[in-house]
Design a protein around this motif. Sequence first.
Motif, PDB file in Angstrom:
ATOM      1  N   UNK A  38       0.896  -1.272   0.099  1.00 51.91           N
ATOM      2  CA  UNK A  38       0.037  -0.048   0.095  1.00 51.91           C
ATOM      3  C   UNK A  38       0.942   1.336  -0.065  1.00 51.91           C
ATOM      4  N   UNK A  39       1.752   1.177  -0.733  1.00 49.86           N
ATOM      5  CA  UNK A  39       2.815   2.481  -0.840  1.00 49.86           C
ATOM      6  C   UNK A  39       3.490   2.888   0.279  1.00 49.86           C
ATOM      7  N   UNK A  40       3.633   1.908   1.240  1.00 49.97           N
ATOM      8  CA  UNK A  40       4.324   2.255   2.653  1.00 49.97           C
ATOM      9  C   UNK A  40       5.886   1.958   2.683  1.00 49.97           C
ATOM     10  N   UNK A  41       6.408   1.231   1.260  1.00 50.51           N
ATOM     11  CA  UNK A  41       7.869   0.925   1.374  1.00 50.51           C
ATOM     12  C   UNK A  41       8.280   1.555   0.140  1.00 50.51           C
ATOM     13  N   UNK A  42       7.620   1.919  -0.814  1.00 49.75           N
ATOM     14  CA  UNK A  42       8.232   2.488  -1.978  1.00 49.75           C
ATOM     15  C   UNK A  42       6.960   2.824  -3.141  1.00 49.75           C
ATOM     16  N   UNK A  43       7.473   3.313  -4.124  1.00 44.08           N
ATOM     17  CA  UNK A  43       6.724   3.868  -5.263  1.00 44.08           C
ATOM     18  C   UNK A  43       6.954   2.710  -6.343  1.00 44.08           C
ATOM     19  N   UNK A  44       5.837   1.820  -6.585  1.00 42.97           N
ATOM     20  CA  UNK A  44       5.820   1.023  -8.050  1.00 42.97           C
ATOM     21  C   UNK A  44       5.649   2.008  -9.077  1.00 42.97           C
ATOM     22  N   UNK A  45       6.751   1.811  -9.941  1.00 43.16           N
ATOM     23  CA  UNK A  45       6.880   2.759 -11.171  1.00 43.16           C
ATOM     24  C   UNK A  45       6.063   2.040 -12.412  1.00 43.16           C
ATOM     25  N   UNK A  46       6.503   0.664 -12.598  1.00 39.22           N
ATOM     26  CA  UNK A  46       6.156  -0.342 -13.787  1.00 39.22           C
ATOM     27  C   UNK A  46       6.167  -1.550 -13.164  1.00 39.22           C
ATOM     28  N   UNK A  47       5.551  -2.546 -14.026  1.00 36.70           N
ATOM     29  CA  UNK A  47       5.366  -3.973 -13.740  1.00 36.70           C
ATOM     30  C   UNK A  47       5.459  -4.844 -15.017  1.00 36.70           C
ATOM     31  N   UNK A  48       6.103  -5.888 -14.651  1.00 33.48           N
ATOM     32  CA  UNK A  48       6.180  -6.887 -15.675  1.00 33.48           C
ATOM     33  C   UNK A  48       5.084  -8.026 -15.427  1.00 33.48           C
ATOM     34  N   UNK A  49       3.960  -8.152 -16.286  1.00 37.93           N
ATOM     35  CA  UNK A  49       2.922  -8.951 -15.774  1.00 37.93           C
ATOM     36  C   UNK A  49       2.796 -10.137 -16.593  1.00 37.93           C
TER      37      UNK A  49
ATOM     38  N   UNK B 215       7.148  -8.109  12.902  1.00 42.07           N
ATOM     39  CA  UNK B 215       7.838  -8.407  11.763  1.00 42.07           C
ATOM     40  C   UNK B 215       7.553  -7.303  10.673  1.00 42.07           C
ATOM     41  N   UNK B 216       6.320  -6.866  10.376  1.00 46.21           N
ATOM     42  CA  UNK B 216       5.889  -5.822   9.754  1.00 46.21           C
ATOM     43  C   UNK B 216       6.634  -4.478   9.949  1.00 46.21           C
ATOM     44  N   UNK B 217       6.657  -4.209  11.144  1.00 42.48           N
ATOM     45  CA  UNK B 217       7.345  -2.886  11.629  1.00 42.48           C
ATOM     46  C   UNK B 217       8.708  -3.143  11.130  1.00 42.48           C
ATOM     47  N   UNK B 218       9.456  -4.423  11.337  1.00 43.93           N
ATOM     48  CA  UNK B 218      11.011  -4.551  11.073  1.00 43.93           C
ATOM     49  C   UNK B 218      11.259  -4.272   9.604  1.00 43.93           C
ATOM     50  N   UNK B 219      10.134  -4.719   8.733  1.00 40.46           N
ATOM     51  CA  UNK B 219      10.411  -4.565   7.324  1.00 40.46           C
ATOM     52  C   UNK B 219      10.256  -2.935   6.844  1.00 40.46           C
TER      53      UNK B 219
ATOM     54  N   UNK C 100      10.779  -0.540   8.806  1.00 42.52           N
ATOM     55  CA  UNK C 100      12.012   0.209   9.596  1.00 42.52           C
ATOM     56  C   UNK C 100      13.261   0.193   8.554  1.00 42.52           C
ATOM     57  N   UNK C 101      13.385  -1.172   7.964  1.00 41.66           N
ATOM     58  CA  UNK C 101      14.473  -1.412   7.149  1.00 41.66           C
ATOM     59  C   UNK C 101      14.400  -0.606   5.817  1.00 41.66           C
ATOM     60  N   UNK C 102      13.302  -0.536   5.230  1.00 45.82           N
ATOM     61  CA  UNK C 102      13.233   0.063   4.042  1.00 45.82           C
ATOM     62  C   UNK C 102      12.870   1.647   4.059  1.00 45.82           C
ATOM     63  N   UNK C 103      12.216   2.063   4.939  1.00 43.43           N
ATOM     64  CA  UNK C 103      11.706   3.506   5.235  1.00 43.43           C
ATOM     65  C   UNK C 103      11.913   3.899   6.693  1.00 43.43           C
ATOM     66  N   UNK C 104      13.256   3.877   7.037  1.00 40.15           N
ATOM     67  CA  UNK C 104      13.382   4.202   8.653  1.00 40.15           C
ATOM     68  C   UNK C 104      12.724   5.620   9.146  1.00 40.15           C
ATOM     69  N   UNK C 105      12.635   6.632   8.026  1.00 42.55           N
ATOM     70  CA  UNK C 105      12.049   7.835   8.415  1.00 42.55           C
ATOM     71  C   UNK C 105      10.525   7.958   8.654  1.00 42.55           C
ATOM     72  N   UNK C 106       9.892   6.859   8.176  1.00 42.25           N
ATOM     73  CA  UNK C 106       8.332   6.542   8.190  1.00 42.25           C
ATOM     74  C   UNK C 106       7.882   7.692   7.310  1.00 42.25           C
ATOM     75  N   UNK C 107       8.234   8.030   6.158  1.00 46.95           N
ATOM     76  CA  UNK C 107       7.915   8.984   5.391  1.00 46.95           C
ATOM     77  C   UNK C 107       6.765   8.265   4.370  1.00 46.95           C
ATOM     78  N   UNK C 108       6.967   7.081   3.774  1.00 40.94           N
ATOM     79  CA  UNK C 108       6.002   6.389   2.875  1.00 40.94           C
ATOM     80  C   UNK C 108       4.592   6.124   3.427  1.00 40.94           C
ATOM     81  N   UNK C 109       3.670   6.995   2.726  1.00 43.32           N
ATOM     82  CA  UNK C 109       2.249   6.834   3.148  1.00 43.32           C
ATOM     83  C   UNK C 109       2.093   6.871   4.636  1.00 43.32           C
TER      84      UNK C 109
ATOM     85  N   UNK D  65      -0.621   4.784   7.550  1.00 41.15           N
ATOM     86  CA  UNK D  65      -1.422   3.663   7.070  1.00 41.15           C
ATOM     87  C   UNK D  65      -0.704   2.381   7.542  1.00 41.15           C
ATOM     88  N   UNK D  66      -1.378   1.380   7.425  1.00 40.48           N
ATOM     89  CA  UNK D  66      -1.049  -0.071   7.711  1.00 40.48           C
ATOM     90  C   UNK D  66      -0.898  -0.279   9.117  1.00 40.48           C
ATOM     91  N   UNK D  67       0.568   0.363   9.569  1.00 47.19           N
ATOM     92  CA  UNK D  67       0.945   0.218  10.946  1.00 47.19           C
ATOM     93  C   UNK D  67       0.656   1.671  11.738  1.00 47.19           C
TER      94      UNK D  67
END
Length: 469
Positions: free
Chosen positions: A202-213, A449-453, A455-464, A467-469
């Motif tokens: 839900x956008x809390x870890x990064x911005x998906x910009x493209x996908x191979x489907x 576990x969700x918080x650990x992920x 914090x690892x990717x978005x330690x400043x908590x800026x992404x969305x 939400x979620x947590x």
Amino acid sequence: MTSSPLIAQLIEAVGPRHVLTEAVDMAPHLTDWRGRFTGLAQAVALPATTEQTAAVVAACARHRAGIVVQGGNTGLSGGATPAPQGLSVVLSTRRMNRIREVDVENDTMTVEAGCTLQAVRDAAEGSGRLFPLSLAAQGSCTIGGNLATNAGGTQVLQFGNARDLALGLEVVLPSGEVWDGLRGLRKDNSGYDLKQVFIGSEGTLGVITAATLKLFALPRSRLTALAGLESVEAAIALLRRMRSVAGPGLTAFELMSHDSLQQVAHVLGVKRFPMEPLAPWNILLEVSDHQDESHAMSLLEAGLDTQAGAPVIDAVLARSLAESAQLWSLREAIPEAQARAGGNVKHDISLPLSAMSAFVLETGARLAQQFDWAQALVFGHLGDGNLHYNVGCRAGVAAQTAFDHEQALNEIVYEAVHRHRGSFSAEHGLGQLKLAAAHRYKSAVEIALMRSIKCALDPDGRMNPGKML
């Protein structure tokens, strides 16, 4: 809004026409589709490329500004709406709408996050292939949003959720770095499957910009039928029978309660149903076949044959594309009819099929006992165990009454879901709507576990944020 160093850098990244700061221009991006959540933002940025997206994210990182990623803004949990406190930047992906490649030999396509689901489906079909994800909002929702929420829809029974249809992703990380994981591979055991971390986040870890489907062969025929049944238990027995008869050719199995369809008739003016009288429970099912229409029809007729044990009261088989569209329109009209009737308290739940009948009976009895005005309007993707168990008001009672008792209704439904080892969020995500439920029904270990992920990717908590947590 007064200009600031951050706004100046956003303008440098995407151009002045694509940074919105006036209240009237930002307003459509600050309220969710249902009108339940409204937030604040410093600006709305609309990048057109991955490079521009990375520049927007890097600028926000430098100024420690929150980022709320938004696609079609069709979500039902407030996940793409900024929080009412704080001043995030809304990053809209709508201009990132190119079909980058369709690889027919590899049965894949690479698309940008802002492509609508309908555009993706049309591009696949134009190349003689099928992209099977199908939602009522497919003309407006975007593939980035579908992946960020792990969307489901009507074809999960055969093809799985959005995460099952993605082979690779391109993601802008919270730092502004770009991870290019656009690999069209069915087998890749070269490390952690990183795409799955971002799908459903839900956008809390990064911005998906493209996908191979993934793409699939187009079926040669697709036939639809409507069947009436006495109970949810009978519906599950029919599902078991249809799976045995049609195998993977059974591509949709949608449950609709009598009251849900009656509301469609009342609110939207449906004069007559294909089956009269309406059964207590109704199944819309679809069989797709790679041989021919006669073979598909034989499967459908065999599955619905009452003399051979099919537990149906009555059934109607669509004999043309127009009749099939008419049957599907009943299912697709249910959310609109509920909205026009004043709305209701929505529960997007999933359960083991073995617990489905008991859940419906027990929860209906509990609601009737506690709230004599309550009316459960039940429909959804029974084939994959996903129900939309919405609770509104009976005729003559103001719709607001249900919202006034929302917490009590949620407790009744979610406690029953939890007791039967189900999930309180099947395909709509957590967003802002279900934060309390997440902390109540998820274990402390799972939340940690969700918080650990996070914090690892978005330690400043800026992404969305929020939400979620």
